[in-house]
Design a protein around this motif. Sequence first.
Motif, PDB file in Angstrom:
ATOM      1  N   UNK A   1       0.880  -1.242   0.147  1.00 16.57           N
ATOM      2  CA  UNK A   1      -0.226   0.166   0.008  1.00 16.57           C
ATOM      3  C   UNK A   1       0.869   1.381  -0.079  1.00 16.57           C
ATOM      4  N   UNK A   2       2.250   1.089   0.078  1.00 18.73           N
ATOM      5  CA  UNK A   2       3.199   2.273   0.312  1.00 18.73           C
ATOM      6  C   UNK A   2       3.726   2.789  -1.040  1.00 18.73           C
ATOM      7  N   UNK A   3       4.283   3.843  -1.194  1.00 19.68           N
ATOM      8  CA  UNK A   3       4.687   4.378  -2.440  1.00 19.68           C
ATOM      9  C   UNK A   3       5.926   3.498  -2.913  1.00 19.68           C
ATOM     10  N   UNK A   4       6.502   2.914  -2.085  1.00 20.58           N
ATOM     11  CA  UNK A   4       7.775   1.898  -3.081  1.00 20.58           C
ATOM     12  C   UNK A   4       7.117   0.791  -3.831  1.00 20.58           C
ATOM     13  N   UNK A   5       6.214   0.241  -3.186  1.00 18.71           N
ATOM     14  CA  UNK A   5       5.628  -0.873  -3.710  1.00 18.71           C
ATOM     15  C   UNK A   5       4.628  -0.508  -4.819  1.00 18.71           C
ATOM     16  N   UNK A   6       3.938   0.446  -4.667  1.00 14.16           N
ATOM     17  CA  UNK A   6       2.794   1.041  -5.584  1.00 14.16           C
ATOM     18  C   UNK A   6       3.739   1.593  -7.061  1.00 14.16           C
ATOM     19  N   UNK A   7       5.071   2.200  -6.797  1.00 14.68           N
ATOM     20  CA  UNK A   7       5.633   2.709  -7.923  1.00 14.68           C
ATOM     21  C   UNK A   7       6.311   1.562  -8.798  1.00 14.68           C
ATOM     22  N   UNK A   8       6.742   0.739  -8.216  1.00 13.33           N
ATOM     23  CA  UNK A   8       7.268  -0.594  -8.640  1.00 13.33           C
ATOM     24  C   UNK A   8       6.245  -1.257  -9.411  1.00 13.33           C
ATOM     25  N   UNK A   9       5.082  -1.415  -8.869  1.00 11.37           N
ATOM     26  CA  UNK A   9       3.894  -2.072  -9.456  1.00 11.37           C
ATOM     27  C   UNK A   9       3.680  -1.067 -10.945  1.00 11.37           C
ATOM     28  N   UNK A  10       3.616  -0.092 -10.828  1.00  4.58           N
ATOM     29  CA  UNK A  10       3.087   1.102 -11.939  1.00  4.58           C
ATOM     30  C   UNK A  10       4.147   1.018 -13.234  1.00  4.58           C
ATOM     31  N   UNK A  11       5.738   0.848 -12.725  1.00  4.63           N
ATOM     32  CA  UNK A  11       6.766   0.817 -13.556  1.00  4.63           C
ATOM     33  C   UNK A  11       6.644  -0.612 -14.363  1.00  4.63           C
ATOM     34  N   UNK A  12       6.456  -1.748 -13.751  1.00  5.47           N
ATOM     35  CA  UNK A  12       6.219  -2.936 -14.306  1.00  5.47           C
ATOM     36  C   UNK A  12       4.964  -3.131 -15.102  1.00  5.47           C
ATOM     37  N   UNK A  13       3.916  -2.385 -14.889  1.00  2.97           N
ATOM     38  CA  UNK A  13       2.553  -2.825 -15.548  1.00  2.97           C
ATOM     39  C   UNK A  13       3.024  -2.366 -16.998  1.00  2.97           C
ATOM     40  N   UNK A  14       3.862  -1.411 -17.340  1.00  5.19           N
ATOM     41  CA  UNK A  14       4.095  -1.177 -18.714  1.00  5.19           C
ATOM     42  C   UNK A  14       4.810  -2.559 -19.564  1.00  5.19           C
ATOM     43  N   UNK A  15       5.139  -3.579 -18.887  1.00  3.79           N
ATOM     44  CA  UNK A  15       5.817  -4.690 -19.572  1.00  3.79           C
ATOM     45  C   UNK A  15       4.917  -5.907 -19.108  1.00  3.79           C
ATOM     46  N   UNK A  16       4.525  -5.912 -18.101  1.00  2.48           N
ATOM     47  CA  UNK A  16       4.037  -7.262 -17.457  1.00  2.48           C
ATOM     48  C   UNK A  16       2.529  -6.945 -17.023  1.00  2.48           C
ATOM     49  N   UNK A  17       1.755  -8.017 -17.151  1.00  5.17           N
ATOM     50  CA  UNK A  17       0.328  -8.200 -16.575  1.00  5.17           C
ATOM     51  C   UNK A  17       0.463  -8.192 -14.913  1.00  5.17           C
ATOM     52  N   UNK A  18       0.526  -6.962 -14.457  1.00 11.43           N
ATOM     53  CA  UNK A  18       0.865  -6.873 -13.054  1.00 11.43           C
ATOM     54  C   UNK A  18      -0.330  -7.311 -12.029  1.00 11.43           C
ATOM     55  N   UNK A  19      -0.218  -8.271 -11.006  1.00 14.48           N
ATOM     56  CA  UNK A  19      -1.155  -8.300  -9.853  1.00 14.48           C
ATOM     57  C   UNK A  19      -0.461  -8.032  -8.674  1.00 14.48           C
ATOM     58  N   UNK A  20      -1.142  -6.897  -7.825  1.00 12.23           N
ATOM     59  CA  UNK A  20      -0.548  -6.574  -6.554  1.00 12.23           C
ATOM     60  C   UNK A  20      -1.152  -7.498  -5.593  1.00 12.23           C
TER      61      UNK A  20
ATOM     62  N   UNK B   1      -6.943   0.296  -5.492  1.00  9.87           N
ATOM     63  CA  UNK B   1      -7.639   1.012  -6.273  1.00  9.87           C
ATOM     64  C   UNK B   1      -7.096   2.410  -7.195  1.00  9.87           C
ATOM     65  N   UNK B   2      -6.330   3.047  -6.205  1.00 10.59           N
ATOM     66  CA  UNK B   2      -5.691   4.226  -6.863  1.00 10.59           C
ATOM     67  C   UNK B   2      -4.444   3.833  -7.848  1.00 10.59           C
ATOM     68  N   UNK B   3      -3.575   2.804  -7.468  1.00 15.87           N
ATOM     69  CA  UNK B   3      -2.802   2.219  -8.526  1.00 15.87           C
ATOM     70  C   UNK B   3      -3.459   1.796  -9.598  1.00 15.87           C
ATOM     71  N   UNK B   4      -4.728   1.064  -9.399  1.00 16.06           N
ATOM     72  CA  UNK B   4      -5.461   0.612 -10.533  1.00 16.06           C
ATOM     73  C   UNK B   4      -5.080  -0.706 -11.187  1.00 16.06           C
ATOM     74  N   UNK B   5      -4.583  -1.435 -10.341  1.00 18.52           N
ATOM     75  CA  UNK B   5      -4.052  -2.864 -10.776  1.00 18.52           C
ATOM     76  C   UNK B   5      -5.016  -3.821  -9.917  1.00 18.52           C
ATOM     77  N   UNK B   6      -5.175  -5.221 -10.736  1.00 18.36           N
ATOM     78  CA  UNK B   6      -5.913  -6.087  -9.655  1.00 18.36           C
ATOM     79  C   UNK B   6      -4.900  -6.629  -8.453  1.00 18.36           C
ATOM     80  N   UNK B   7      -5.735  -6.713  -7.448  1.00 16.51           N
ATOM     81  CA  UNK B   7      -5.264  -6.760  -6.113  1.00 16.51           C
ATOM     82  C   UNK B   7      -5.760  -8.074  -5.605  1.00 16.51           C
ATOM     83  N   UNK B   8      -4.692  -8.854  -5.047  1.00 12.74           N
ATOM     84  CA  UNK B   8      -4.996 -10.022  -4.209  1.00 12.74           C
ATOM     85  C   UNK B   8      -4.630 -10.111  -2.846  1.00 12.74           C
ATOM     86  N   UNK B   9      -5.387 -10.482  -1.877  1.00 10.36           N
ATOM     87  CA  UNK B   9      -4.891 -10.603  -0.616  1.00 10.36           C
ATOM     88  C   UNK B   9      -4.486 -11.960  -0.400  1.00 10.36           C
ATOM     89  N   UNK B  10      -3.428 -12.229   0.151  1.00 10.55           N
ATOM     90  CA  UNK B  10      -2.933 -13.590   0.707  1.00 10.55           C
ATOM     91  C   UNK B  10      -2.731 -13.696   2.074  1.00 10.55           C
TER      92      UNK B  10
END
Lengths: 201, 201
Positions: A9-28, A47-56
């Motif tokens: 939910x933090x800035x680092x994992x959020x930014x990492x996800x957005x960067x990778x979403x350009x190349x991969x089908x990212x799931x949080x 939801x703000x990141x805008x990518x599918x989210x799984x809780x494990x």
Amino acid sequence: MKCGVLFSGGKDSGLASLMLSRYYEVELNTFVFDEGQVKDTIREAAEFIGLPHQVRILGKEILNRATEMVLSDGFPNNAINMVHCEALERLAGLYPVIADGTRYGDRVPFLTHDNVQRLSSRYGISYIRPLLGFPKTEVLRLANREVVITYGETGDMDNGDYEGEIRNAIRMRGFDPSRFFPSMHQQSLVTGKAGTSGVST
Amino acid sequence: MKCGVLFSGGKDSGLASLMLSRYYEVELNTFVFDEGQVKDTIREAAEFIGLPHQVRILGKEILNRATEMVLSDGFPNNAINMVHCEALERLAGLYPVIADGTRYGDRVPFLTHDNVQRLSSRYGISYIRPLLGFPKTEVLRLANREVVITYGETGDMDNGDYEGEIRNAIRMRGFDPSRFFPSMHQQSLVTGKAGTSGVST
């Protein structure tokens, strides 16, 4: 290609996800010890990141192991690293490519070179740390362009970095968690999309 | 914000530049010792990447220093690192953000943690290594999606990794460069945009 990113939910994992979403089908992927501990703030951050989210769910056994490590070590670093490794191993069983938001210079959580090698070869996956080569200034610059970030202290902040649940478990055993966790450990939470006013917590 | 990326014409610096171009106003920078040594293949590689390209001159003094280091060390690693550092320092005087295509696990060129700190604080710049946290498999996967890559041995391949000019300088001094440089050092060159047939060299 699917890529499972560890998302607190933090800035680092959020930014990492957005960067990778350009190349991969990212799931949080957010890991909690107990199903009831999933915070709405983290679901909103996803939801703000805008990518599918799984809780494990990591489960009680890992929480107990982490709690005992903190109590016997007197500090949380090894326990947090163990939990982070465990979460990455679970992801490695689910995705061909896994990732997190750790940066060069992060002390905890951070995998040693040996652990990185072991993870990749044992599961035959790729483990990407897209922020590894970005200095803090640039992570902040890029994150601020994408999302609204709210800062707070661990304990005051409902993000998903394992610490909250371990603190509670320590409290349940009759100890004061502030004896074991450093104070002034700033946490971040994604609370909006950039260009909007965001949601303050 | 402007970002100067060290560009050899190869897949790593090409991919690093494309990744950063989403966030920064990227300029590709190729360093040569002698102005006459700029290869057309590198200018073409920059055109396939599609970003502005600057050629910068390191000069004879650095070439002499590098050549002497190779001859006295008996291997090229320290010399290549010295030249790479010198090129980064020149960029640091020109851009607020500088970058290269080095990866975790690269032996040469690769800056030590101390050198990274020194570079950033001395010039007040950010030094980004966007590929640092990407395993080789993923660099290949992503590079192949963006560009056509041709592989070859150093010496047969006209890319811009300083080695060619140092080899020539060693030859001019009457030594056989193959005694000092490892054989089977595979190099890459961007020879097309992905989705096209590319240009073979």
